[in-house]
Design a protein around this motif. Structure first.
Motif, mmCIF file in Angstrom:
data_model
loop_
_atom_site.group_PDB
_atom_site.id
_atom_site.type_symbol
_atom_site.label_atom_id
_atom_site.label_comp_id
_atom_site.label_asym_id
_atom_site.label_seq_id
_atom_site.Cartn_x
_atom_site.Cartn_y
_atom_site.Cartn_z
ATOM 1 N N UNK A 5 0.850 -1.193 0.000
ATOM 2 C CA UNK A 5 0.000 0.000 0.000
ATOM 3 C C UNK A 5 0.883 1.240 0.000
ATOM 4 N N UNK A 6 0.595 2.156 -0.912
ATOM 5 C CA UNK A 6 1.296 3.438 -0.967
ATOM 6 C C UNK A 6 0.306 4.515 -0.543
ATOM 7 N N UNK A 7 0.456 5.014 0.675
ATOM 8 C CA UNK A 7 -0.491 5.988 1.233
ATOM 9 C C UNK A 7 -1.353 5.331 2.286
ATOM 10 N N UNK A 59 -0.409 -3.689 -6.029
ATOM 11 C CA UNK A 59 -0.125 -2.457 -5.279
ATOM 12 C C UNK A 59 -1.392 -1.618 -5.187
ATOM 13 N N UNK A 60 -1.685 -1.124 -3.999
ATOM 14 C CA UNK A 60 -2.782 -0.172 -3.801
ATOM 15 C C UNK A 60 -2.173 1.225 -3.713
ATOM 16 N N UNK A 61 -2.613 2.121 -4.591
ATOM 17 C CA UNK A 61 -2.154 3.515 -4.560
ATOM 18 C C UNK A 61 -3.256 4.352 -3.927
ATOM 19 N N UNK A 62 -3.028 4.792 -2.699
ATOM 20 C CA UNK A 62 -4.048 5.561 -1.972
ATOM 21 C C UNK A 62 -3.438 6.776 -1.286
ATOM 22 N N UNK A 78 7.383 -1.976 -13.342
ATOM 23 C CA UNK A 78 7.526 -3.221 -12.584
ATOM 24 C C UNK A 78 6.516 -4.275 -13.007
ATOM 25 N N UNK A 79 5.552 -3.886 -13.852
ATOM 26 C CA UNK A 79 4.546 -4.816 -14.378
ATOM 27 C C UNK A 79 3.743 -5.502 -13.265
ATOM 28 N N UNK A 80 3.398 -4.736 -12.252
ATOM 29 C CA UNK A 80 2.611 -5.254 -11.133
ATOM 30 C C UNK A 80 1.187 -4.692 -11.239
ATOM 31 N N UNK A 81 0.138 -5.507 -11.036
ATOM 32 C CA UNK A 81 -1.240 -4.994 -11.071
ATOM 33 C C UNK A 81 -1.435 -3.842 -10.087
ATOM 34 N N UNK A 82 -2.249 -2.846 -10.505
ATOM 35 C CA UNK A 82 -2.422 -1.630 -9.715
ATOM 36 C C UNK A 82 -3.891 -1.380 -9.380
ATOM 37 N N UNK A 83 -4.156 -1.166 -8.115
ATOM 38 C CA UNK A 83 -5.467 -0.774 -7.606
ATOM 39 C C UNK A 83 -5.312 0.689 -7.197
#
Length: 301
Positions: A5-7, A59-62, A78-83
């Motif tokens: 989680x970012x944020x 990754x969750x971008x919040x 990085x080719x990682x799924x993003x929420x």
């Protein structure tokens, strides 16, 4: 399952609650800007370089909206799924256009608009499928000082234009579900202001008129209504449908035809479950390009 989680704000904690309810064994990591006290069940990392070694499932971008663009620049390769929490960005720009295309080529993406999982809206979408639409009215008004108890509302990002705040951005949910149900309008007109007694720099009122081929949709959003109201009204050849999103009731010509209880956190859990089971397996639903289109319609004068 390993999630980054970012944020780590209030919305992030709702996602954490949902993740733990779906899978109690989920490993949760948070990217922090500086050394912070670790919380039970959340491990910290402190640099984008560590993400590659961590190899999270998604990754969750919040973090705040005005940091989304820079965050995506750091991680999309990085080719990682993003929420990604709504709204995608705070402005529309050429740089944003290019970034969206790069992200869509590298990542599975989903822009979080949890009202798409509101049972009343799902029911309305079904009821309106074969109806002749004459007119649409969307209204969402609430009182900003009540949003975050014990915090001075003037110090929140919602109240400050320079932080990417404003009722049009905060309540982009209403525009998103309108787009989800009826598609892209042919023509749009918008009005924004901040002249209420709240005395904030961000817009506290927004009005949109979206024109479709055979009907018009009017959207009113505000921060200053003390008796909260959130409704979706559709005039059809059959009569008037009215959804009260707070009570989750649908009325047709003033006769109640639908009610189903749904707690606010159920929306977050349903959304996260859908992301894990559907988006992570390749389903295209409200991806970054679609979220960017709704943002463009939101910010357009």
């Amino acid at each position: 399952m390993k999630i980054l989680i970012i944020g780590l704000g209030s919305i992030a904690r709702k996602h954490i609650f949902s993740l733990r309810k779906i899978n109690s064994d989920t490993e949760i990591y948070a990217l922090r800007r500086s050394i912070a006290k670790e919380e039970k069940g959340i491990k910290h990392i402190y640099s984008f370089k560590e993400i590659k070694e961590l190899k999270p499932n998604f990754i969750i971008i919040s973090n705040p909206t005005n940091r989304h663009q820079e965050t995506l620049k750091q991680i999309y390769e990085l080719n990682i799924p993003l929420f990604i929490e709504k709204p995608l960005f705070e402005i529309i720009s050429k740089d944003g256009d290019r970034l969206v295309e790069k992200v869509i080529q590298n990542n599975l993406t989903y822009i979080a608009c949890n009202l798409r999982f509101h049972k009343g809206l799902i029911k309305m979408k079904s009821l309106l499928k074969d109806r002749c639409i004459e007119e649409v009215n969307v209204y969402c008004g609430s009182y900003l000082p009540d949003w975050r108890p014990n915090i001075n509302y003037k110090n929140t990002y919602s109240a400050n234009r320079e932080q990417g705040g404003g009722v049009h951005i905060d309540l982009i949910h209403e525009l998103d579900y309108l787009y989800w149900i009826f598609g892209e309008p042919i023509k749009t007109k918008s009005t924004f202001s901040n002249v209420s007694s709240l005395n904030i720099s961000a817009y506290d009122y927004a009005n949109y008129l979206w024109s479709y081929e055979k009907f018009n949709a009017n959207v009113v959003l505000n921060y200053y209504r003390k008796d909260t109201k959130r409704t979706f009204e559709v005039l059809t050849d059959e009569g008037t449908y009215l959804l009260d999103l707070i009570e989750n009731e649908i009325w047709l010509n003033k006769e109640k035809i639908y009610f189903e209880a749904q707690e606010g956190m159920e929306l977050y859990e349903a959304q996260m479950k859908f992301f894990i089971e559907e988006i992570m397996n390749g389903r295209n639903f409200n991806n970054i390009r679609e979220g960017y289109k709704v943002l463009e319609l939101c910010l357009k004068d």
